[in-house]
Enzyme design. Structure first.
Site, PDB file in Angstrom:
ATOM      1  N   LEU A 190     -11.463 -10.045 -17.820  1.00 37.62           N
ATOM      2  CA  LEU A 190     -10.882 -10.408 -18.513  1.00 37.62           C
ATOM      3  C   LEU A 190      -9.761 -11.291 -17.701  1.00 37.62           C
ATOM      4  O   LEU A 190      -9.425 -12.284 -17.379  1.00 37.62           O
ATOM      5  CB  LEU A 190     -10.098  -9.954 -19.529  1.00 37.62           C
ATOM      6  CG  LEU A 190     -11.016  -9.054 -20.699  1.00 37.62           C
ATOM      7  CD1 LEU A 190     -10.219  -8.065 -21.365  1.00 37.62           C
ATOM      8  CD2 LEU A 190     -11.752  -9.646 -20.973  1.00 37.62           C
TER       9      LEU A 190
ATOM     10  N   GLY B 271      -4.591  -9.920 -12.404  1.00 36.34           N
ATOM     11  CA  GLY B 271      -3.300  -9.079 -12.065  1.00 36.34           C
ATOM     12  C   GLY B 271      -3.563  -9.638 -10.001  1.00 36.34           C
ATOM     13  O   GLY B 271      -4.144  -9.608  -9.377  1.00 36.34           O
ATOM     14  N   GLY B 272      -1.506  -9.130 -10.043  1.00 35.27           N
ATOM     15  CA  GLY B 272      -1.075  -8.738  -8.484  1.00 35.27           C
ATOM     16  C   GLY B 272      -1.982  -7.474  -8.184  1.00 35.27           C
ATOM     17  O   GLY B 272      -2.096  -8.104  -7.090  1.00 35.27           O
TER      18      GLY B 272
ATOM     19  N   GLY C 223      -4.253  -6.175  -9.355  1.00 40.51           N
ATOM     20  CA  GLY C 223      -5.702  -5.658  -9.801  1.00 40.51           C
ATOM     21  C   GLY C 223      -6.535  -6.466 -11.328  1.00 40.51           C
ATOM     22  O   GLY C 223      -5.843  -7.368 -11.580  1.00 40.51           O
ATOM     23  N   CYS C 224      -7.212  -6.265 -11.322  1.00 46.47           N
ATOM     24  CA  CYS C 224      -8.044  -6.227 -13.060  1.00 46.47           C
ATOM     25  C   CYS C 224      -7.902  -5.597 -14.005  1.00 46.47           C
ATOM     26  O   CYS C 224      -7.436  -4.403 -14.009  1.00 46.47           O
ATOM     27  CB  CYS C 224      -9.710  -7.605 -12.514  1.00 46.47           C
ATOM     28  SG  CYS C 224     -10.394  -7.757 -10.741  1.00 46.47           S
TER      29      CYS C 224
ATOM     30  N   LYS D   4      -6.301  -2.002 -18.118  1.00 52.80           N
ATOM     31  CA  LYS D   4      -5.717  -2.565 -16.571  1.00 52.80           C
ATOM     32  C   LYS D   4      -6.259  -1.372 -15.485  1.00 52.80           C
ATOM     33  O   LYS D   4      -5.138  -0.674 -15.722  1.00 52.80           O
ATOM     34  CB  LYS D   4      -4.262  -2.986 -16.920  1.00 52.80           C
ATOM     35  CG  LYS D   4      -3.806  -4.251 -15.464  1.00 52.80           C
ATOM     36  CD  LYS D   4      -2.331  -3.635 -15.229  1.00 52.80           C
ATOM     37  CE  LYS D   4      -1.383  -5.250 -16.391  1.00 52.80           C
ATOM     38  NZ  LYS D   4      -0.189  -5.371 -16.167  1.00 52.80           N
TER      39      LYS D   4
ATOM     40  N   ASP E 161       9.595 -11.358 -16.395  1.00 58.16           N
ATOM     41  CA  ASP E 161       8.323 -12.189 -15.979  1.00 58.16           C
ATOM     42  C   ASP E 161       7.236 -13.066 -16.942  1.00 58.16           C
ATOM     43  O   ASP E 161       6.394 -13.154 -17.573  1.00 58.16           O
ATOM     44  CB  ASP E 161       7.481 -11.209 -15.234  1.00 58.16           C
ATOM     45  CG  ASP E 161       6.339 -11.894 -14.520  1.00 58.16           C
ATOM     46  OD1 ASP E 161       6.450 -13.117 -14.247  1.00 58.16           O
ATOM     47  OD2 ASP E 161       4.924 -11.148 -14.012  1.00 58.16           O
TER      48      ASP E 161
END
Length: 381
Positions: free
Chosen positions: A88, A91-92, A94-95, A110, A207
């Site tokens: 989907l 990210g920093g 992983g996926c 995640k 963030d």
């Protein structure tokens, strides 16, 4: 006296035997209960409990709910062994994968592949925070999993992905009307207000960005990714490692390391500009030159003759100009360089409510178009 001693001794022995029997029964019952828990459906998991010594702080089974410990095999099967087609987002650390568990229950998983201190800290931080937070505009953490060196977080699935994908992806914002964009901004403001005003102690997200704003089937928005969030007042914020995303980081945090709830307000202002203008927070002008949306837009946001010309083409000429000017004014206040000039998120929230239709969660009553008169209803000449 001898008879009395014999009777009392016999009674004492009987009591000791009874206590011993109760202890044996309790021990066996406890073991069988634990065994039944461990052999129950692994997808439903266990109520959050001690897993590793270093994660004992996560035992707080939350006054408002609990988190599930998922079985790795269930996540592996649900994602098709983490196939690329189920990704989907990235990210920093992983996926994020789409997973289909038992009973066709769909979730987002995640996967944190990094085993460094930063990844460990963000994993623990996110679980600790989200296990205590329940709000309609904040993502729900369903559970987690630890498999060898890899960690997983399991969330509710948001069918329409991130705001970043909707605005800057293949559709370029065509699915988001003016009123829907205002509702998304209102949802984000409500989520931030909950963190700043209703959590005790307050939470600073740190963030906030369009990729961390997720949209469900009806485009309701929820804040996600709390790995960098901090609890205000419990840490020396001046010593916190500088983190965030270029374009969203408030200038006082970037330059001096000063972090407050007004830092989130600045990031919210950037998101509001994205919704308004359809541009990314940082645009590349040349191979070694970039320009922020704030720098580019600020001179035009306060010029009523120029403002309509820089609005996202997908929504251009679809809104009341008076409302456009109001939203631009809110954005300008949120991205002020001086934190004290920025409004509280509560003030932002109250300024957006009158711009969102009633059916979308605001107070605006949109007049319905008058149907054309049929020839039979026309008055006779």
């Amino acid at each position: 006296m001898v008879i009395a001693l014999i009777v009392s001794s016999a009674s004492l022995i009987a009591i000791i035997l009874l206590l011993l029997l109760l202890w044996i029964y309790q021990t066996r019952y406890s073991k069988s209960r634990n065994k039944s828990f461990q052999t129950s459906d692994s997808v439903k998991g266990l109520v959050l409990g001690p897993i590793l010594g270093k994660f004992n702080s996560m035992k707080m089974s939350a006054s408002k709910g609990s988190v599930t410990l998922f079985d790795y095999k269930a996540l592996e099967a649900g994602t098709g062994n983490f196939q690329e087609q189920n990704i989907l987002g990235v990210g920093g650390f992983g996926c994020v994968y789409k997973a289909c568990l038992d009973d066709n229950f769909q979730v987002a998983v995640k996967r944190l592949d990094c085993c460094g201190q930063d990844a460990e800290r963000e994993f623990e931080n996110e679980v600790n925070l989200l296990v205590k937070i329940q709000h309609p505009n904040i993502i729900s953490l369903l559970g987690y999993c630890i498999h060898e060196e890899t960690k997983f977080l399991v969330y509710e699935l948001m069918q329409n992905g991130s705001l970043e994908t909707q605005l800057h992806g293949p559709t370029h914002g065509s699915a988001l009307s003016w009123h829907m964009r205002m509702r998304i901004a209102l949802d984000v403001a409500r989520g931030l207000e909950y963190l700043h005003e209703h959590c005790n102690p307050p939470v600073i997200h740190r963030d906030l960005k369009s990729s961390n704003i997720l949209l469900d089937t009806n485009f309701n928005a929820k804040l996600s990714d709390f790995g960098l969030a901090i609890i205000d007042g419990t840490q020396n914020k001046s010593n916190i490692k500088l983190s965030g995303t270029l374009g969203y980081v408030a200038p006082e945090y970037l330059l001096d390391g000063k972090l407050t709830d007004k830092s989130d307000v600045y990031a919210f202002g950037v998101v509001l500009l994205e919704l308004l203008l359809g541009k990314k927070p940082v645009e590349k002008l040349a191979p070694a030159q970039c320009q922020s949306i704030v720098t580019w837009a600020m001179p035009q946001l306060t010029d009523r003759s120029k403002l309509p010309n820089i609005v996202d083409p997908a929504i251009k000429d679809t809104m009341d100009l008076k409302h456009l000017y109001q939203v631009a004014a809110v954005a300008v206040l949120c991205v002020q360089p001086e934190p004290s000039y920025r409004p509280l998120i509560t003030d932002v929230l109250h300024s957006l409510i009158p711009l969102v239709p009633v059916e979308l969660g605001g107070t605006l009553r949109v007049p319905q178009p008058t149907p054309p008169m049929s020839p039979t209803s026309l008055p006779a000449p």
